[in-house]
Design an enzyme around this catalytic site. Structure first.
Site, PDB file in Angstrom:
ATOM      1  N   SER A  86      44.698  31.546  41.430  1.00  0.00           N
ATOM      2  CA  SER A  86      44.621  32.531  40.351  1.00  0.00           C
ATOM      3  C   SER A  86      45.998  33.027  39.929  1.00  0.00           C
ATOM      4  O   SER A  86      46.113  33.969  39.150  1.00  0.00           O
ATOM      5  CB  SER A  86      43.767  33.719  40.810  1.00  0.00           C
ATOM      6  OG  SER A  86      44.198  34.139  42.082  1.00  0.00           O
ATOM      7  N   THR A 188      44.993  38.364  40.652  1.00  0.00           N
ATOM      8  CA  THR A 188      46.357  38.675  40.215  1.00  0.00           C
ATOM      9  C   THR A 188      47.163  39.298  41.342  1.00  0.00           C
ATOM     10  O   THR A 188      46.641  40.135  42.084  1.00  0.00           O
ATOM     11  CB  THR A 188      46.263  39.712  39.074  1.00  0.00           C
ATOM     12  OG1 THR A 188      45.613  39.085  37.985  1.00  0.00           O
ATOM     13  CG2 THR A 188      47.622  40.225  38.665  1.00  0.00           C
ATOM     14  N   THR A 206      49.899  36.311  37.002  1.00  0.00           N
ATOM     15  CA  THR A 206      48.529  35.798  37.112  1.00  0.00           C
ATOM     16  C   THR A 206      48.300  34.580  36.224  1.00  0.00           C
ATOM     17  O   THR A 206      49.046  34.373  35.254  1.00  0.00           O
ATOM     18  CB  THR A 206      47.532  36.904  36.679  1.00  0.00           C
ATOM     19  OG1 THR A 206      46.200  36.513  36.985  1.00  0.00           O
ATOM     20  CG2 THR A 206      47.613  37.190  35.186  1.00  0.00           C
ATOM     21  N   ARG A 216      43.878  33.765  25.209  1.00  0.00           N
ATOM     22  CA  ARG A 216      43.495  35.085  25.727  1.00  0.00           C
ATOM     23  C   ARG A 216      44.608  35.629  26.635  1.00  0.00           C
ATOM     24  O   ARG A 216      45.148  34.943  27.477  1.00  0.00           O
ATOM     25  CB  ARG A 216      42.194  34.966  26.515  1.00  0.00           C
ATOM     26  CG  ARG A 216      41.695  36.283  27.140  1.00  0.00           C
ATOM     27  CD  ARG A 216      42.169  36.458  28.561  1.00  0.00           C
ATOM     28  NE  ARG A 216      41.576  37.627  29.199  1.00  0.00           N
ATOM     29  CZ  ARG A 216      41.951  38.097  30.375  1.00  0.00           C
ATOM     30  NH1 ARG A 216      42.910  37.519  31.055  1.00  0.00           N
ATOM     31  NH2 ARG A 216      41.379  39.170  30.886  1.00  0.00           N
ATOM     32  N   THR A 239      44.605  45.068  38.971  1.00  0.00           N
ATOM     33  CA  THR A 239      43.969  43.752  39.046  1.00  0.00           C
ATOM     34  C   THR A 239      42.529  43.911  38.567  1.00  0.00           C
ATOM     35  O   THR A 239      42.006  45.010  38.517  1.00  0.00           O
ATOM     36  CB  THR A 239      44.020  43.205  40.488  1.00  0.00           C
ATOM     37  OG1 THR A 239      43.405  41.917  40.533  1.00  0.00           O
ATOM     38  CG2 THR A 239      43.324  44.115  41.475  1.00  0.00           C
ATOM     39  N   GLY A 240      41.925  42.799  38.201  1.00  0.00           N
ATOM     40  CA  GLY A 240      40.541  42.861  37.731  1.00  0.00           C
ATOM     41  C   GLY A 240      40.436  42.495  36.262  1.00  0.00           C
ATOM     42  O   GLY A 240      41.293  41.788  35.739  1.00  0.00           O
TER      43      GLY A 240
HETATM   44  C1  SD4 Z   1      43.500  39.416  33.826  1.00  0.00           C
HETATM   45  N1  SD4 Z   1      43.868  41.183  35.388  1.00  0.00           N
HETATM   46  O1  SD4 Z   1      43.981  38.413  33.315  1.00  0.00           O
HETATM   47  C2  SD4 Z   1      43.899  39.764  35.241  1.00  0.00           C
HETATM   48  C3  SD4 Z   1      43.048  38.986  36.183  1.00  0.00           C
HETATM   49  C4  SD4 Z   1      42.873  39.595  37.522  1.00  0.00           C
HETATM   50  O2  SD4 Z   1      41.672  39.911  39.362  1.00  0.00           O
HETATM   51  O3  SD4 Z   1      43.557  40.467  37.958  1.00  0.00           O
HETATM   52  N2  SD4 Z   1      41.896  39.233  38.243  1.00  0.00           N
HETATM   53  O4  SD4 Z   1      42.675  40.114  33.254  1.00  0.00           O
END
Ligand code: SD4
Length: 331
Positions: A86, A188, A206, A216, A239-240
């Protein structure tokens, strides 16, 4: 009179110079004496791969290095690791089978650099740093970011692993886009650090949500969303689901809440409660959302909070390097 004026001017300039000198850290300068109350140096980062990343950052911090160098060195570990699917090399592709990377970096002087939708470069964080240090801009995207990276001598490499390609082809059969941020417990990497000079910096990198639309961009390369540093107050990273973090300008919010006197823990909790509220207002299901924040203040105190269980973060200070399960909202 003119002599006096000159004297005042010269001494005022000298005072400014001394003030600047003591604000700026450099290699020769002695670190500020640790006053029992400040927990420094310290580095914190998201997810379990943060432990290894913190280790690399700690090597810089323990030798009185700058927080900026520490966070860059730290996040480069998962960026280079093909097993981490990731971030960086080995990251999952978008729905067109292209690995596109997002990253940003911010230092104690509020210098910022960012790249988004960058292909073929293993270390987007270092390209973000080059944007910060070598261009008059703060953000480069897509082809422009790639051209700049190549002009700076970054090698062009294939980042798509065979396994990722297989997964993508499997995904294409249904082509259902339903990002699951928690799924493998390593997403991330966001990292923030306080060095022995008492200065803060942060980095975030990330490959974003797997199988996203081409083009995106999430929160991770957006200063104020996926990362924010204010050297007077503290730093935060996220993160997220990036869309949810951007919606509340998440990390800037966390830092502003700390400015108002909240602890890093309370600041993260309040930012998550903002997401909870907006999700309800928008009639969306909170169960489908994961966002986690981590925060660090000038005293070296830290905290974290997320929407749902499963998020963890790594903390490395003078007492060692440990992984902590974050508290969460949806119990
Ligand atoms: C995103 N925040 O591209 C990142 C992905 C991520 O846990 O953190 N995933 O939206």
């Amino acid at each position: 009179m003119s002599n006096r004026r000159n004297f005042i001017k010269t001494s005022a300039m000298a005072t400014v110079a001394v003030a600047l000198q003591s604000f700026r850290s450099n290699e020769e300068e002695e670190p500020i004496i640790t006053s029992g109350k400040i927990n420094k140096p310290i580095v914190i980062s998201t997810w379990n791969f943060g432990v290894k990343a913190n280790g690399a950052a700690w090597e810089v911090l323990k030798n009185n290095g700058r927080a900026l160098d520490a966070v860059e060195a730290g996040v480069k570990i998962p960026e280079a690791d093909p097993k981490e699917r990731s971030v960086g090399y080995g990251g999952r592709p978008d729905r067109d089978g292209r690995v596109t990377l997002d990253a940003c970096i911010m230092d104690e002087f509020s210098n910022i650099g960012s790249v988004a939708c960058l292909e073929y470069i293993k270390h987007p964080i270092s390209v973000a740093r080059a944007v910060m240090e070598k261009t008059p801009h703060v953000m480069l995207v897509g082809d422009g970011a790639l051209q700049f990276a190549l002009s700076q001598g970054f090698p062009k490499e294939n980042l798509l692993l065979e396994e990722s390609e297989k997964e993508w082809k499997e995904w294409l059969k249904k082509s259902e886009y339903s990002p699951k941020a928690n799924i493998e417990n390593h997403d991330t990497i966001g990292m923030i650090a306080l060095d022995s000079f008492g200065n803060l910096s942060g980095a975030c990198t990330t490959s974003g949500m797997a199988f996203k639309m081409h083009g995106r961009v999430g929160d991770s390369p957006i200063i104020g969303a996926g990362l924010y540093v204010d050297n007077e107050i503290g730093a935060a990273t996220a993160t997220g689901h990036g869309e949810e973090v951007i919606r509340i300008a998440g990390c800037h919010l966390v830092v502003e809440l700390m400015r108002q006197g909240k602890s890093p823990q309370k600041a993260c909790e309040e930012a998550v409660s903002r997401i909870v509220k907006l999700t309800k207002n928008r009639n969306k299901n909170l169960k489908d959302i994961q966002v986690g924040f981590i925060a660090l203040n000038k005293k070296g105190e830290y905290g974290a909070y997320c929407v749902q269980g499963g998020f963890n973060y790594a903390v490395n200070d003078n007492s060692g390097n440990k992984l902590i399960d974050s508290d969460y909202f949806l119990k």
